[in-house]
Scaffold this active site. Sequence first.
Site, PDB file in Angstrom:
ATOM      1  N   LYS A   1      99.952  70.509  55.526  1.00  0.00           N
ATOM      2  CA  LYS A   1      99.340  69.189  55.306  1.00  0.00           C
ATOM      3  C   LYS A   1      99.771  68.201  56.392  1.00  0.00           C
ATOM      4  O   LYS A   1      98.958  67.423  56.902  1.00  0.00           O
ATOM      5  CB  LYS A   1      99.728  68.653  53.925  1.00  0.00           C
TER       6      LYS A   1
ATOM      7  N   LEU B   1     105.460  76.807  47.120  1.00  0.00           N
ATOM      8  CA  LEU B   1     104.125  76.298  47.440  1.00  0.00           C
ATOM      9  C   LEU B   1     104.000  74.990  46.687  1.00  0.00           C
ATOM     10  O   LEU B   1     104.528  74.857  45.570  1.00  0.00           O
ATOM     11  CB  LEU B   1     103.053  77.276  46.966  1.00  0.00           C
ATOM     12  N   ASP B   2     103.295  74.021  47.246  1.00  0.00           N
ATOM     13  CA  ASP B   2     103.107  72.745  46.559  1.00  0.00           C
ATOM     14  C   ASP B   2     102.381  72.970  45.233  1.00  0.00           C
ATOM     15  O   ASP B   2     101.680  73.969  45.053  1.00  0.00           O
ATOM     16  CB  ASP B   2     102.250  71.796  47.415  1.00  0.00           C
ATOM     17  N   LYS B   3     102.496  71.990  44.356  1.00  0.00           N
ATOM     18  CA  LYS B   3     101.844  72.086  43.039  1.00  0.00           C
ATOM     19  C   LYS B   3     100.337  72.336  43.190  1.00  0.00           C
ATOM     20  O   LYS B   3      99.736  73.083  42.428  1.00  0.00           O
ATOM     21  CB  LYS B   3     102.105  70.785  42.264  1.00  0.00           C
TER      22      LYS B   3
END
Length: 252
Positions: free
Chosen positions: A202, A109-111
């Site tokens: 995104k 998962l992205d930061k």
Amino acid sequence: MSKGKKTQRLDKILGHLGYGSRTDIKKMVKQGRVTLNGTVPKDSGIQADPYEDRIAVDGENIDYREFVYLMLNKPQGVISATEDNRDRTVLDLIPAELRAFSPFPVGRLDKDTEGFLLLTNDGQLAHDLLSPRKHVPKTYEARVLGEIGEREAALFREGVALDDGYVTLPAELEVLEVMRGEEGVQSHIRLTLSEGKFHQVKRMFMAVGSRVMYLKRVSMGPLALDDSLALGTFRELTEAEVELLKTYKKSL
Ligand code: URA
């Protein structure tokens, strides 16, 4: 007494549980801190069955298992990796006795993304859940800019071209709420993907002229995020959840 193929060296069993190196364990055995079925073994390399034999360290029976399966509610600001030079990783949220099993995150998962992250040391399970050929569904909830509706749902069903030209597989979009406030219109949505390209959610919203402001994963395959897990906390999967995952894996 024959114990079949399930036996292993005692130092290997304790090493797997994080009790230290072979030398450390040899020392512990010499000091009489380890018992096997109630007696102090002479040799730390003695064979034992970790499931059937009673092994204790400092009088505490060990709870042996080969694999651990953890569900983490990932907070923003930590990296989905086992190590990083700059930032905290999801492993920093796990206590040492579980880190001893060397779990790793199943996917990334992205930061700045929150939510469901599975950590395990079961490499085969992780491999199957992540395989691009298996199309394991992942569901996200997001707050995105603008009014999202049927047009975007239709585009996502068809597949949209991302910034690198890749056309996404059909994805299911549900609009949960359209919010009109001082900062303009934003939509609360749920999106289910059956693939996992880099920054996919995104980039899909960018492809339809919107922007993700907040992103959270709520499920992966047969498992959903446990609502009672506060951000940054985790729990081990229940036996029923591990069984569910294994049955699911077989069906892939
Ligand atoms: N899609 C994204 O854009 N980010 C994530 O962290 C997961 C899916």
